[in-house]
Design an enzyme around this catalytic site. Structure first.
Site, mmCIF file in Angstrom:
data_model
loop_
_atom_site.group_PDB
_atom_site.id
_atom_site.type_symbol
_atom_site.label_atom_id
_atom_site.label_comp_id
_atom_site.label_asym_id
_atom_site.label_seq_id
_atom_site.Cartn_x
_atom_site.Cartn_y
_atom_site.Cartn_z
ATOM 1 N N ASP A 159 41.753 -39.872 -9.102
ATOM 2 C CA ASP A 159 43.062 -39.244 -9.916
ATOM 3 C C ASP A 159 43.629 -38.367 -9.473
ATOM 4 O O ASP A 159 44.592 -38.333 -10.234
ATOM 5 C CB ASP A 159 42.898 -39.358 -11.381
ATOM 6 C CG ASP A 159 42.042 -41.008 -12.601
ATOM 7 O OD1 ASP A 159 43.037 -41.843 -12.176
ATOM 8 O OD2 ASP A 159 41.825 -40.387 -13.327
ATOM 9 N N CYS A 201 0.775 -1.376 -0.310
ATOM 10 C CA CYS A 201 0.001 -0.090 -0.425
ATOM 11 C C CYS A 201 1.007 1.023 0.134
ATOM 12 O O CYS A 201 2.280 1.191 0.211
ATOM 13 C CB CYS A 201 -0.461 0.020 1.313
ATOM 14 S SG CYS A 201 -0.139 0.056 2.953
ATOM 15 N N ASP A 232 44.416 -42.258 -18.365
ATOM 16 C CA ASP A 232 44.104 -43.236 -17.570
ATOM 17 C C ASP A 232 42.957 -43.908 -17.984
ATOM 18 O O ASP A 232 42.486 -43.625 -18.709
ATOM 19 C CB ASP A 232 42.911 -42.322 -16.045
ATOM 20 C CG ASP A 232 42.095 -43.717 -15.435
ATOM 21 O OD1 ASP A 232 42.479 -44.323 -14.953
ATOM 22 O OD2 ASP A 232 41.025 -42.921 -15.132
ATOM 23 N N ASP A 277 40.373 -38.902 -15.066
ATOM 24 C CA ASP A 277 38.498 -38.104 -14.096
ATOM 25 C C ASP A 277 39.023 -37.371 -13.450
ATOM 26 O O ASP A 277 37.547 -36.663 -12.504
ATOM 27 C CB ASP A 277 37.181 -38.957 -14.012
ATOM 28 C CG ASP A 277 37.389 -40.108 -12.993
ATOM 29 O OD1 ASP A 277 38.748 -39.339 -12.190
ATOM 30 O OD2 ASP A 277 37.195 -41.181 -12.703
ATOM 31 N N CYS A 309 2.271 1.499 3.580
ATOM 32 C CA CYS A 309 3.688 1.071 3.330
ATOM 33 C C CYS A 309 5.145 1.824 2.748
ATOM 34 O O CYS A 309 6.250 1.946 2.936
ATOM 35 C CB CYS A 309 3.818 -0.159 2.459
ATOM 36 S SG CYS A 309 2.587 -1.446 3.087
#
Lengths: 122, 747
Positions: B635, B19, B434, B631, B22
């Site tokens: 590793d 409002c 790997d 990964d 506020c």
């Protein structure tokens, strides 16, 4: 007479350059910021202000760079020894977070190394 | 500047405001906060705009004290970028304008001098005319080149010297000498009464033009980040209270349910709840083939939903999304230095004062031992050396290439952590790879089933038995049965016999599945099956025997298939001069089979995770530079030990944080791309450094007049100014050539 005068001026200039840039005391233009202040660094006209910052070692810190210089050289600030770099926004504060590091002197520069500053951790 | 300070605005999003009352309450409360120039609430979009340099937290506290709540609305990275580009455009136009004005004064003066050769002051009329020209040129120095002088002064006070210092000294000296000629010509010999106003104006004009072109070229070097930022959507379709609402991306919270339709970008990271679709992740991973996504799959912000509608739950928003992390990492890496730049860094730091000394020494030599007019020659040499020696090209040589190289990597799914990693990747000797998940797909699959009767019947029994097992090989058998749509029965009396296999009862039949030891233990005759099994094992398969009610019915073979593109990638890497070695925890027989198939130089099999690091260290002790591909998580020690660690296919937060180079796609082609990119970038850096060093090392002696005995001419300060402007432009343009980089991979 002219020749002597010009040579004296020339030699004095050389001495002045060497003294001012390498030998002379430098702390006159240096500001020291303590850890309690907001660490704001103004980037303007080719320099960092302040260009010497003292902080306690072993603690992470945030420096606020306020860039007022549109020159593209000033766009980045680099702390090569700390592996930190940041792109600085124009006319705004850019917080740059630094990790905790050992005591020592850590230079920071723009990409072209024209803007120079030193971070002293102690 | 003061106006700019006051115009700093902070925007807050309000909650609980409904409002006009506020509005007044909040505005009054925030006005009390220190530093607030103005506070305005917009009731329609429930925002509060605060002008002035304020502490946002203090404003939030003030709003809370008034009984409401507020949050700072962060302007998005893209908006910030757009603002920056607008600033750049303004700066570019400003530089062009300055250049036009300075050249507008300097060029006619220079033409006049060339045509008439009347640039000397000998009469009172000359004094008046050149005095006026001097004042006009002073206006050029102040309005077009004032920033050089203010920058030089500031730097000087800080005991440092910059490019501004050289330009200010060069143009300032030319102007002061000319003014001295105008004011007191009788104090100088007739031959030295030449004015150089056109030189100061032209130098300012040319350097400003060079800077303008450099600003434009520099903008392109960060194109990669722009592209990544464009991937971020500005709004998202969020389900709130049963309705679909288009909300700004900043308002999406973790846990929200979002809808994404075909052709739309995924706005935040999340997990699919409903629907299925093909998602093009190439912009993020470099993986060209769209990936099928269904319930339970994860989605990444910035990727493109191709053909189906998806409902998903937001898991990471804002700066937590993988895209945001990538952008941050790329930006950080773009600003990092490469080790090769160290020499240039050291030289740049001391270059300007040294050049100033050289300029004075050269000027004194010309004054003392040079031909007449000595004063004029002294000035020309002093100005030219100062202007041509600017080390800006040297300073730009590496950062510009790193900027483009790192950005180009991101476009191809290669995230480089810093300049050092980029440099080190270019001269690796050995690549240690790997096996599982890198050379192979990482998930075993059933490859062969050999039996005398119905193979589906045997598979059904074995898969039913394996339902109770958690072994990765069991998963391969069960999923193969699912693919063939076989009906599985629940096992009873299930028993896993360590290092042997499993046994149990399926529909009243006693079923065994395991290795030779299991068959021997259960006294089941092997017959000719042992020979048939050996053949499969030689091909790198893991073979198991299946027996039903005490009789061996057949063999079943499982293997982790080699990735489709592994062979081509290995060939590429070998062509790049790398020796490939394989690391694996697998048995040496299957490892050798994979290595033979892929033409890998050496195999280290049956390793424990800690062995991988040891092997990398041993290779390094032999003086070789090692790249390790893994990964990113198990590793990690070996990746950290290697000269360059490539985390492959992960793209997870951990990998992005820890690896030297993270590859966003699960393919070894990424490593080859990274090596090629690294070599292209280093080549580009070397070209730039060579150009800049040559430019300065040749430029200074020429400006100092070393060619005078041969040519009888001194380098004009105007030419020096043009050369200086061109030098940085050349470096930036050469760095931009890297944007044309394309990996040799053929899709």
């Amino acid at each position: 007479m002219d020749v002597v005068l010009v040579n004296i001026v020339g030699v004095l200039l050389i001495i002045a350059i060497i003294w001012w840039f390498w030998l002379g005391p430098k702390h006159s233009a240096v500001k020291v910021v303590s850890a309690v202040d907001k660490l704001q660094i103004l980037v303007k006209d080719g320099v960092y202000e302040p260009d010497h910052i003292r902080l306690p070692a072993g603690r992470a810190a945030t420096l606020h760079f306020h860039r007022e210089d549109p020159n593209p050289c000033s766009e980045w600030v680099l702390f090569p020894d700390l592996e930190v770099s940041a792109e600085l926004a124009l006319h705004k504060d850019t917080p740059v977070n630094l990790p905790a590091a050992k005591p020592g002197e850590y230079p920071f520069t723009c990409q072209m190394q024209m803007y120079r500053g030193t971070l002293v951790l102690e | 500047m003061a106006n700019e300070q006051q115009s700093v605005q902070t925007v807050f999003r309000l909650s609980g405001v409904n409002c006009a009352g506020c509005v007044n309450k909040i505005e009054a409360a925030v006005q009390q906060v220190k530093g607030v120039g103005d506070a305005r609430v917009n009731l329609a979009d429930k925002t509060l705009v605060v002008c002035g340099e304020v502490d946002p937290q203090a404003c939030i506290e003030a709003v809370r004290s008034a009984g409401y709540d507020a949050q700072v609305v962060q302007s998005s990275e893209r908006e910030r970028r757009e603002e920056q580009r607008a600033e750049e455009r303004r700066h570019y136009e400003q530089l062009l304008w300055r250049s036009a004005f300075a050249l507008g004064v300097g060029v006619p003066l220079m033409i006049w001098g060339l045509i008439t050769n009347k640039m000397s002051v000998n009469t009172f009329v000359d004094q008046i005319i050149w005095g006026v020209m001097g004042l006009i040129t002073l206006a050029v120095l102040i309005f077009c080149g004032g920033h050089f002088f203010s920058g030089a002064w500031k730097a000087l006070r800080h005991h440092s010297a910059t490019m501004d210092t050289l330009v200010a000294l060069g143009t300032g000296t030319a102007w002061l000498f000319s003014m001295l000629v105008v004011l007191v010509p009788h104090l100088l010999p007739e031959s030295a009464r030449h004015v150089y106003f056109e030189a100061s104006a032209m130098i300012i004009g040319l350097i400003s033009l060079g800077q303008a072109l450099e600003v434009r070229a520099r903008g392109r070097t960060s194109a990669a980040v722009e592209k990544l930022l464009e991937l971020q959507d500005v709004s998202a379709r969020v389900l709130r209270d049963g309705k679909e609402l288009d909300l700004p991306i900043e308002q999406v919270q973790a846990g929200d349910q979002l809808r994404v339709r075909p052709g739309e970008k995924i706005p935040v990271d999340g997990q699919v709840l409903e629907g299925s679709s093909l998602v093009d992740e190439s912009m993020l991973t470099g993986e060209p083939v769209p990936v099928k996504k269904g319930a339970g799959d994860s989605l990444a912000a910035g990727t493109l939903n191709k053909n189906g509608s998806l409902l998903f739950r937001a898991e990471k928003v804002g700066s937590d999304t993988r895209l945001a992390q990538i952008i941050e990492m790329v930006k950080n890496a773009q600003g990092s230095r490469v080790p090769i730049a160290r020499l240039a860094d050291k030289i740049s730091a001391i270059f300007v004062p040294i050049v100033m000394v050289i300029a004075v020494v050269a000027a004194l030599i010309w004054f003392n031992v040079g031909p007449e007019p000595r004063a004029a020659h002294m000035l020309v040499v002093l100005t030219s050396v100062l202007i041509i020696a600017c080390p800006c090209a040297l300073g730009l040589a590496t950062p510009m290439s790193v900027m483009v190289g790192v950005g180009k990597g991101a476009e191809h799914g290669v995230l480089v952590r810093n300049g050092k990693a980029l440099q080190q990747s270019c001269n690796l000797d050995v690549l240690v790879v790997d096996k599982t998940g890198t050379l192979t797909e990482g998930s075993p699959r059933l490859t062969d089933i050999d039996c005398d009767g119905d193979s589906n019947e045997l598979l059904q029994l074995l898969a039913s038995l394996e339902q109770g097992s958690e072994h990765p090989l069991a998963e391969a058998i069960v999923s193969s049965a699912h693919e063939k749509k076989l009906q599985l029965q629940p096992p009873s009396d299930f028993e896993a016999i360590t290092a042997h296999g499993v046994k149990g009862t399926i529909s009243g039949k006693e079923v065994l599945l395991g290795n030779t030891k299991l068959m021997q233990r259960e006294n089941i005759p092997m017959g000719s099956w042992a020979v048939r099994a050996d053949k499969l094992a030689e091909a790198g398969r893991t073979v198991m025997f299946g027996a039903v009610d005490g009789e061996l019915k057949g063999i079943i073979a499982v293997a982790d298939p080699i990735r489709d593109d592994a062979q081509a990638a290995i060939t590429r890497l070998r062509k790049l001069g790398l020796r490939i070695e394989m690391l694996t925890g697998d048995n040496s027989r299957s490892a050798e089979a994979v290595a033979k198939h892929l033409n890998i130089d050496k195999v280290h099999a049956e390793l424990l995770p800690e062995d991988k690091e040891r092997i990398v260290a041993e290779l390094q002790q032999g003086g070789e530079r090692i790249g390790m591909v893994g990964d990113g998580i198990n590793d990690a020690p070996a990746l950290a030990r290697a000269d360059v660690g490539f985390a492959i296919g992960a793209g997870t937060d951990v990998a992005i944080e820890s690896a030297d180079i993270t590859l966003m796609r699960s393919s070894l082609h990424g490593v080859a791309n990274a090596v090629e990119l690294s070599r292209a970038t280093l080549r580009n850096i070397k070209q730039n450094l060579f150009g800049a060093f040559i430019y300065n090392t040749l430029g200074i002696p020429i400006a100092a007049g070393i060619l005078y005995p041969v040519t009888g001419m001194l380098l004009s300060p105007i030419v020096a100014g043009a050369a200086m402007a061109l030098s940085s432009l050349t470096v930036v343009s050469n760095a931009n050539r890297l944007r044309l980089f394309k990996p040799t991979e053929v899709h």
